[in-house]
Design a protein around this motif. Structure first.
Motif, mmCIF file in Angstrom:
data_model
loop_
_atom_site.group_PDB
_atom_site.id
_atom_site.type_symbol
_atom_site.label_atom_id
_atom_site.label_comp_id
_atom_site.label_asym_id
_atom_site.label_seq_id
_atom_site.Cartn_x
_atom_site.Cartn_y
_atom_site.Cartn_z
ATOM 1 N N UNK A 86 6.440 3.171 5.243
ATOM 2 C CA UNK A 86 6.009 3.277 6.697
ATOM 3 C C UNK A 86 4.910 4.426 6.987
ATOM 4 N N UNK A 87 5.392 5.627 6.495
ATOM 5 C CA UNK A 87 4.212 6.674 6.485
ATOM 6 C C UNK A 87 3.354 6.562 5.807
ATOM 7 N N UNK A 88 3.151 5.828 4.570
ATOM 8 C CA UNK A 88 1.907 5.795 3.713
ATOM 9 C C UNK A 88 1.175 4.643 4.429
ATOM 10 N N UNK A 89 1.853 3.577 5.046
ATOM 11 C CA UNK A 89 0.996 2.671 5.683
ATOM 12 C C UNK A 89 0.188 3.148 7.046
ATOM 13 N N UNK A 90 0.662 4.123 7.560
ATOM 14 C CA UNK A 90 0.166 4.651 8.634
ATOM 15 C C UNK A 90 -1.094 5.561 8.270
ATOM 16 N N UNK A 91 -1.083 6.160 7.172
ATOM 17 C CA UNK A 91 -2.135 6.945 6.331
ATOM 18 C C UNK A 91 -2.993 5.936 6.158
ATOM 19 N N UNK A 92 -2.711 4.789 5.461
ATOM 20 C CA UNK A 92 -3.888 3.619 5.067
ATOM 21 C C UNK A 92 -4.517 2.965 6.402
ATOM 22 N N UNK A 93 -3.824 2.689 7.416
ATOM 23 C CA UNK A 93 -4.341 2.345 8.740
ATOM 24 C C UNK A 93 -5.471 3.236 9.200
ATOM 25 N N UNK A 94 -4.775 4.728 9.234
ATOM 26 C CA UNK A 94 -5.832 5.670 9.699
ATOM 27 C C UNK A 94 -6.819 5.837 9.102
ATOM 28 N N UNK A 95 -6.695 5.882 7.863
ATOM 29 C CA UNK A 95 -8.062 6.046 6.818
ATOM 30 C C UNK A 95 -9.065 4.788 7.035
ATOM 31 N N UNK A 96 -8.467 3.630 7.056
ATOM 32 C CA UNK A 96 -9.226 2.495 6.990
ATOM 33 C C UNK A 96 -10.180 2.254 8.265
ATOM 34 N N UNK A 97 -9.379 2.715 9.541
ATOM 35 C CA UNK A 97 -10.040 2.747 10.753
ATOM 36 C C UNK A 97 -11.363 3.740 10.686
ATOM 37 N N UNK A 98 -11.415 4.718 10.003
ATOM 38 C CA UNK A 98 -12.425 5.684 10.091
ATOM 39 C C UNK A 98 -13.269 5.198 8.930
ATOM 40 N N UNK A 99 -13.174 4.191 8.175
ATOM 41 C CA UNK A 99 -14.181 3.652 7.088
ATOM 42 C C UNK A 99 -13.891 4.451 5.873
ATOM 43 N N UNK A 100 -12.668 5.105 5.531
ATOM 44 C CA UNK A 100 -12.393 5.738 4.296
ATOM 45 C C UNK A 100 -11.668 4.872 3.436
ATOM 46 N N UNK A 101 -12.070 4.664 2.286
ATOM 47 C CA UNK A 101 -11.437 3.751 1.378
ATOM 48 C C UNK A 101 -10.124 4.292 0.631
ATOM 49 N N UNK A 102 -9.016 3.333 0.408
ATOM 50 C CA UNK A 102 -7.720 3.545 0.074
ATOM 51 C C UNK A 102 -7.701 3.002 -1.535
ATOM 52 N N UNK A 103 -7.299 3.731 -2.425
ATOM 53 C CA UNK A 103 -7.067 3.044 -3.599
ATOM 54 C C UNK A 103 -5.787 3.366 -4.146
ATOM 55 N N UNK A 104 -5.262 2.265 -4.754
ATOM 56 C CA UNK A 104 -4.065 2.478 -5.429
ATOM 57 C C UNK A 104 -4.311 2.365 -7.013
ATOM 58 N N UNK A 105 -3.602 3.638 -7.606
ATOM 59 C CA UNK A 105 -3.949 3.888 -9.036
ATOM 60 C C UNK A 105 -2.517 3.779 -9.918
ATOM 61 N N UNK A 106 -2.591 2.429 -10.491
ATOM 62 C CA UNK A 106 -1.497 1.972 -10.945
ATOM 63 C C UNK A 106 -1.439 2.497 -12.552
ATOM 64 N N UNK A 107 -1.045 3.762 -12.579
ATOM 65 C CA UNK A 107 -0.889 4.134 -13.996
ATOM 66 C C UNK A 107 0.481 4.409 -14.509
ATOM 67 N N UNK A 108 1.393 3.626 -13.802
ATOM 68 C CA UNK A 108 2.951 3.732 -14.173
ATOM 69 C C UNK A 108 3.320 2.223 -13.509
ATOM 70 N N UNK A 109 4.572 1.833 -13.688
ATOM 71 C CA UNK A 109 4.936 0.609 -13.198
ATOM 72 C C UNK A 109 5.261 0.599 -11.588
ATOM 73 N N UNK A 110 4.632 0.037 -11.029
ATOM 74 C CA UNK A 110 4.566 0.052 -9.350
ATOM 75 C C UNK A 110 5.622 -0.851 -8.974
ATOM 76 N N UNK A 111 6.411 0.175 -7.712
ATOM 77 C CA UNK A 111 7.411 -0.752 -7.053
ATOM 78 C C UNK A 111 6.945 -1.959 -6.339
ATOM 79 N N UNK A 112 7.838 -2.923 -5.717
ATOM 80 C CA UNK A 112 7.398 -4.009 -5.113
ATOM 81 C C UNK A 112 6.581 -3.478 -3.743
ATOM 82 N N UNK A 113 7.037 -2.521 -3.108
ATOM 83 C CA UNK A 113 6.192 -2.059 -1.816
ATOM 84 C C UNK A 113 4.837 -1.759 -2.184
ATOM 85 N N UNK A 114 4.623 -0.906 -3.256
ATOM 86 C CA UNK A 114 3.294 -0.437 -3.674
ATOM 87 C C UNK A 114 2.234 -1.502 -3.902
#
Length: 547
Positions: free
Chosen positions: A182-210
């Motif tokens: 929930x907290x990381x989703x709030x960061x993503x929403x706040x960043x995207x509102x300001x026009x800041x891109x968010x990138x997921x770097x999958x350098x390890x097995x990712x959990x379903x929520x990621x």
């Protein structure tokens, strides 16, 4: 006898005091705005309107907390005494700076930005890899949204490897850790509102929520090799031939005979072994950068591919029999990594896809200084055009001005003085290269690769003959060549007495050596080409073989 103060120094001190005063005033105003109840109430109302499902329910509680906080603040401010006046015993010209006591990340609130700012969920290893190319602000679960709002980063990076293990973001994306998601989703929403891109770097097995996070882009695999951490500097020619088996999966590759094991990317471990057996691209590229012969269960350029047990045993035996890489082999490998797989190269490609105007490759900009004694102008132009890595600018003496027309696509600057000091004064990049005839097409690429690996203040070329004869003759030849170019190079002859000589397998190594020909250096060191004096002054010198 009183000494009259320098008027220029007095003027600069006055300007510095005025600037610090303006910064302090702006910092105070910014703190007042950020701490005002009006702004915080507005932010709370906007947040509730933006996410009414969850924030609207919390709105009365948040407003009540703001009221209580403002009431306590008013009482405290009325009871506090005025701040004491500055002490009269302080040194003249000193002004308390608002930056004192602040971390580097906090200074970004008031300091002008001169580099890319990356915030995110990152491992300590990723922070160390990114720091030379950006300001890195690691996020923590308890203050992720607040830090993101205050820092306003250019890019938010969520690393899958940071969501495993025992870090602050462990189990992010797992159904049992919904609070962190929930907290990381709030960061993503706040960043995207300001026009800041968010990138997921999958350098390890990712959990379903990621995998379900609404990011702007997903980067699969490795983000590149940080050559300032993984490089062939100071390799031991007699390092162990026992294969180092590095695994990221549950079952390590089965190698017959004695082996050593590693589960983390550790530069020291890779440098200790001449052979590495790996099962990921990231480990293969890092082992290659550290001078190992690599056998990989996955296809990687520069590594021997062994998809099954039989080929793994055969390729490992062949690598052990071949022994450590030769200097020429390692040069080719490092050159390829520098051009294609280094972290700033992949980071620059990512930023370009995201439309960010940032320059992680700015450290590869260099000024090439050409002396009047550099040889035939047409040959000189042909050598510079053939470089696989173009310079940021070329500085020519005025008498070679006609050569500028033969160098299309590269900015050319003419030095009016014509001497070495004039060339240095005309250069604009922080590092300069003294160009001499006979350089190969990879000369600039090799020099800048060595600079990126070492972070040295200067780089010199060790002539091939210097290792065999102790460098005395070559030191004299280097001095004669500099003198012919009109360059003062005191101390070259006695550099070897301090740094010693090295054998043919010395490779890249720090220290002033006999016969060392200074080629790439910081611009402020270039006035006097004296490696021994640079070393005495604390400069870091890297010697690389000629060729």
């Amino acid at each position: 006898m009183s000494v009259k103060p320098d008027p220029e120094l007095v003027r600069l001190r006055r300007a510095l005091r005025e600037r610090d005063g303006r910064i302090q005033e702006l910092a105070a105003r910014l703190a007042a705005v950020e701490g005002s109840v009006t702004l915080r109430v507005g932010q709370t109302l906007v947040g509730a309107a933006r996410r009414p499902g969850r924030r609207m329910v919390r709105l009365p509680r948040d407003l009540y907390r703001l009221w209580r906080t403002s009431a306590r603040t008013d009482v405290r401010e009325t009871s506090e005494r005025p701040a004491p006046a500055p002490s009269q015993t302080e040194a003249p010209g000193t002004v308390p700076s608002p930056f004192l006591g602040l971390t580097e990340e906090e200074r970004l609130l008031v300091a002008p930005r001169d580099r890319l700012v990356i915030a995110g969920v990152l491992t300590p290893e990723a922070v160390a890899a990114l720091e030379p190319y950006a300001h890195v602000v690691p996020l923590t679960p308890h203050a992720a949204e607040l830090v993101g709002d205050l820092r306003d980063p250019d890019l938010v990076l969520i690393q899958a490897a940071a969501c495993t293990g025992h870090g602050p973001w462990a189990h992010l994306g797992d159904p049992a850790a919904t609070d962190r998601e929930r907290r990381i989703r709030e960061v993503i929403a706040s960043s995207q509102i300001r026009g800041r891109p968010v990138v997921l770097w999958r350098d390890a097995p990712a959990a379903p929520g990621l995998r379900r996070l609404p990011v702007d882009e997903v980067v699969e695999g490795d983000l590149g090799v940080p050559l300032h951490l993984y490089n062939p500097i100071a390799l031991d020619p007699a390092r162990s031939r026992v294969p180092l088996v590095h695994t990221a999966g549950p079952r390590p590759p089965e190698v017959p005979g004695p082996v050593a094991h590693a589960v983390r990317h550790e530069p020291a471990r890779f440098r200790e072994h001449a052979v590495a057996v790996v099962d990921t691209e990231a480990a293969a590229l890092r082992a290659l950068a550290c001078g190992a012969r690599v056998v990989s269960t996955v296809p990687v350029p520069g590594a021997a591919h062994a998809p099954d047990a039989a080929s793994l045993a055969a390729e490992t035996a062949a690598a052990v029999g071949a022994g450590p890489r030769t200097e020429e082999e390692q040069r080719e490998v490092t050159r390829r990594l520098f051009a294609e797989h280094a972290l700033p190269v992949r980071l620059a490609a990512l930023l370009s896809r995201l439309g960010l105007d940032a320059g992680p490759l700015a450290s590869r900009r260099v000024s090439v200084l050409v002396t009047p004694a550099a040889g035939d102008p047409r040959t000189l132009a042909a050598e510079l055009r053939a470089q696989t890595l173009a310079p940021a600018e070329i500085v020519l003496p005025a008498e070679l001005g006609a050569t500028a027309s033969e160098l299309p696509g590269v900015p050319v600057r003419l030095a009016p003085g014509g001497g070495w000091e004039g060339l240095v004064a005309a250069a604009r990049e922080p590092y300069v290269v003294r160009w001499t005839p006979g350089r190969g097409p990879h000369a600039l690429a090799d020099l800048l690769c060595a600079l990126e690996c070492s972070g040295a203040d200067a780089i010199g070329i060790r002539p091939p003959e210097a290792a065999g004869n102790g460098g005395t003759a070559n030191g004299a030849l280097a001095g004669e060549g500099l003198a012919a170019a009109g360059i003062r190079a005191a101390g070259l002859g006695d550099a070897g007495a301090r740094g010693g000589t090295r054998g043919p397998a010395a490779g890249w190594a720090f220290g002033a050596e006999a016969g060392l020909e200074p080629v790439l250096m910081r611009r402020d060191l270039a006035a006097v080409l004296d490696p021994a004096a640079w070393a005495r002054g604390g400069a870091r010198l890297l010697a690389i073989p000629g060729g």
